[in-house]
Design a protein around this motif. Structure first.
Motif, mmCIF file in Angstrom:
data_model
loop_
_atom_site.group_PDB
_atom_site.id
_atom_site.type_symbol
_atom_site.label_atom_id
_atom_site.label_comp_id
_atom_site.label_asym_id
_atom_site.label_seq_id
_atom_site.Cartn_x
_atom_site.Cartn_y
_atom_site.Cartn_z
ATOM 1 N N VAL A 137 0.853 -1.184 0.000
ATOM 2 C CA VAL A 137 0.000 0.000 0.000
ATOM 3 C C VAL A 137 0.888 1.233 0.000
ATOM 4 N N ILE A 138 0.516 2.264 -0.767
ATOM 5 C CA ILE A 138 1.258 3.524 -0.786
ATOM 6 C C ILE A 138 0.279 4.686 -0.866
ATOM 7 N N TYR A 139 0.652 5.798 -0.268
ATOM 8 C CA TYR A 139 -0.068 7.048 -0.483
ATOM 9 C C TYR A 139 0.480 7.710 -1.745
ATOM 10 N N VAL A 140 -0.408 8.235 -2.580
ATOM 11 C CA VAL A 140 0.020 8.986 -3.758
ATOM 12 C C VAL A 140 -0.338 10.456 -3.635
ATOM 13 N N ASP A 141 -1.200 10.798 -2.691
ATOM 14 C CA ASP A 141 -1.586 12.179 -2.425
ATOM 15 C C ASP A 141 -2.357 12.193 -1.110
ATOM 16 N N LYS A 142 -2.698 13.360 -0.634
ATOM 17 C CA LYS A 142 -3.476 13.459 0.587
ATOM 18 C C LYS A 142 -4.815 12.742 0.421
ATOM 19 N N GLY A 143 -5.063 11.764 1.277
ATOM 20 C CA GLY A 143 -6.308 11.007 1.231
ATOM 21 C C GLY A 143 -6.362 9.920 0.185
ATOM 22 N N LYS A 144 -5.442 9.943 -0.789
ATOM 23 C CA LYS A 144 -5.500 8.998 -1.915
ATOM 24 C C LYS A 144 -4.374 7.968 -1.807
ATOM 25 N N ALA A 145 -4.730 6.692 -1.854
ATOM 26 C CA ALA A 145 -3.750 5.620 -1.744
ATOM 27 C C ALA A 145 -4.085 4.498 -2.704
ATOM 28 N N LEU A 146 -3.079 3.717 -3.029
ATOM 29 C CA LEU A 146 -3.217 2.547 -3.893
ATOM 30 C C LEU A 146 -2.733 1.315 -3.152
ATOM 31 N N THR A 147 -3.349 0.173 -3.440
ATOM 32 C CA THR A 147 -2.906 -1.094 -2.870
ATOM 33 C C THR A 147 -2.970 -2.177 -3.931
ATOM 34 N N SER A 148 -2.041 -3.131 -3.863
ATOM 35 C CA SER A 148 -1.967 -4.179 -4.888
ATOM 36 C C SER A 148 -1.825 -5.544 -4.252
ATOM 37 N N GLY A 149 -2.241 -6.566 -5.015
ATOM 38 C CA GLY A 149 -2.133 -7.937 -4.547
ATOM 39 C C GLY A 149 -2.243 -8.919 -5.684
ATOM 40 N N LEU A 150 -2.444 -10.170 -5.330
ATOM 41 C CA LEU A 150 -2.437 -11.233 -6.328
ATOM 42 C C LEU A 150 -3.604 -11.158 -7.294
ATOM 43 N N ASN A 151 -4.718 -10.546 -6.862
ATOM 44 C CA ASN A 151 -5.895 -10.518 -7.737
ATOM 45 C C ASN A 151 -6.283 -9.121 -8.209
ATOM 46 N N GLY A 152 -5.403 -8.121 -7.997
ATOM 47 C CA GLY A 152 -5.734 -6.815 -8.540
ATOM 48 C C GLY A 152 -5.194 -5.634 -7.770
ATOM 49 N N VAL A 153 -5.669 -4.453 -8.194
ATOM 50 C CA VAL A 153 -5.225 -3.171 -7.643
ATOM 51 C C VAL A 153 -6.458 -2.376 -7.234
#
Length: 337
Positions: free
Chosen positions: A274-290
């Motif tokens: 999981v990472i933050y890309v902006d205030k309040g906005k984050a992305l997470t990834s795994g075996l079945n998607g993003v």
């Protein structure tokens, strides 16, 4: 539960462009010093670098390390990077010529050593490993990875069956808590899943521990990754043997890790990064998607069913890259605010 309309809408806002794929290498290390410079690392001794925003990658197999797995990487620029090899012997290597040559800067032959992740803020960095003699292994550097020192007074005790995951190199962050000296925020998994706040050398503070509301109780369960944006902290994980299970796969804190709660809409399965890309906005990834969130993790929406182990945003820019199995490297495109 997302409606089909909500799912379609979330996918329309984002797309992931595949920059490279089809290689017999699993990538779990990813570092993006700038929008144009991208480094990845993986098993079988492979490292790759791009200096043109992913249009072309130069793949290299580090001589003498063809059977090693580089699970974490940090790049300072196009020339200088540090890579971490798991298992025995635990080793860290450094290059200053774009990967043409590598120097071993840290080695530990202790039986049972298994390094999991590495994190830098500027020239200060830390590496964490699974418990040795009942304590999590931690070493730090203050000179951009040229030299490393064990943090013996600060290595926290691990409970039975507690360990770290070498899934994306993102299970720790260097953070400031209540404007004090930086702490190492480290999340663990296994039979128990906890947050450890570990003071940097020189601090008089002690180690504090907080149990996380994550799925736990098996070797394959618990927290895999942590992201920090000021007082807002996110943790993701789950059970990597059940990639579609959303049980206990995410935890949220709004007060720098003091208290934790679960999201209203969790990510769509096990998540390794999981990472933050902006205030309040984050992305997470795994075996079945993003998945993506715009409200500090309260609600997550899937944007892709492609598998990626790790995501990173440019340290000096806005580009977001992803990496995973079969040498797959992607770039997030078309973000519409």
């Amino acid at each position: 539960m997302l409606t089909s309309f909500e799912y379609a809408q979330s996918q329309q806002k984002y797309s992931i462009s595949i920059l490279d794929s089809g290689r017999s290498v699993s990538l779990r290390g990813l570092s993006v010093p700038s929008d144009s410079i991208v480094w990845v690392s993986g098993n079988n001794g492979y490292v790759a670098r791009s200096t043109d925003g992913g249009a072309h990658f130069n793949w290299m197999q580090v001589a003498g390390f063809e059977k090693r797995d580089f699970r974490s990487i940090h790049a300072f620029n196009a020339d200088t990077a540090v890579i971490m090899a798991i298992a025995e012997p635990a080793q860290i290597l450094r290059t200053t010529d774009g990967g043409a040559h590598w120097q071993i800067v840290f080695t530990d032959n202790t039986p049972g050593m298994f390094l999991d992740a590495m994190h830098f803020e500027g020239t200060s960095g830390a590496v964490v490993g699974d418990p040795v003699n009942g304590r999590l292994f931690i070493a730090h550097t203050e000179d951009a990875g040229r030299s490393w020192f064990k943090m013996k007074p600060y290595m926290p005790e691990a409970e039975e069956g507690e360990a770290c995951f070498a899934s994306s190199g993102t299970n720790m962050q260097l953070v400031k808590v209540q404007r004090r000296l930086p702490f190492l925020a480290l999340v663990t998994g296994g039979m128990v899943s906890r947050l450890h706040l570990i003071p940097v050398p020189g601090s008089k503070a002690g180690v504090t521990v907080n149990t996380l509301p994550m799925i736990q109780g098996k070797e394959t369960t618990g927290a895999n990754s942590i992201a920090v944006w000021k007082d807002s902290w996110l943790v993701v994980g789950g059970d990597f043997t059940r990639p579609n299970d959303t049980t206990g796969n995410c935890a949220i804190s709004t007060n720098s890790g003091k208290n934790w709660h679960k999201p209203g809409t969790p990510p769509a399965g096990y998540r390794s990064c999981v990472i933050y890309v902006d205030k309040g906005k984050a992305l997470t990834s795994g075996l079945n998607g993003v998945d993506i969130t715009d409200d500090d993790g309260l609600h997550w929406f899937p944007i892709s069913n492609q598998s990626f182990h790790v995501i990173q945003k440019s340290q000096r820019g806005n580009s977001v890259y992803l990496a995973g199995s079969k040498g797959q490297i992607g770039k997030l495109l078309d973000i519409k605010n």
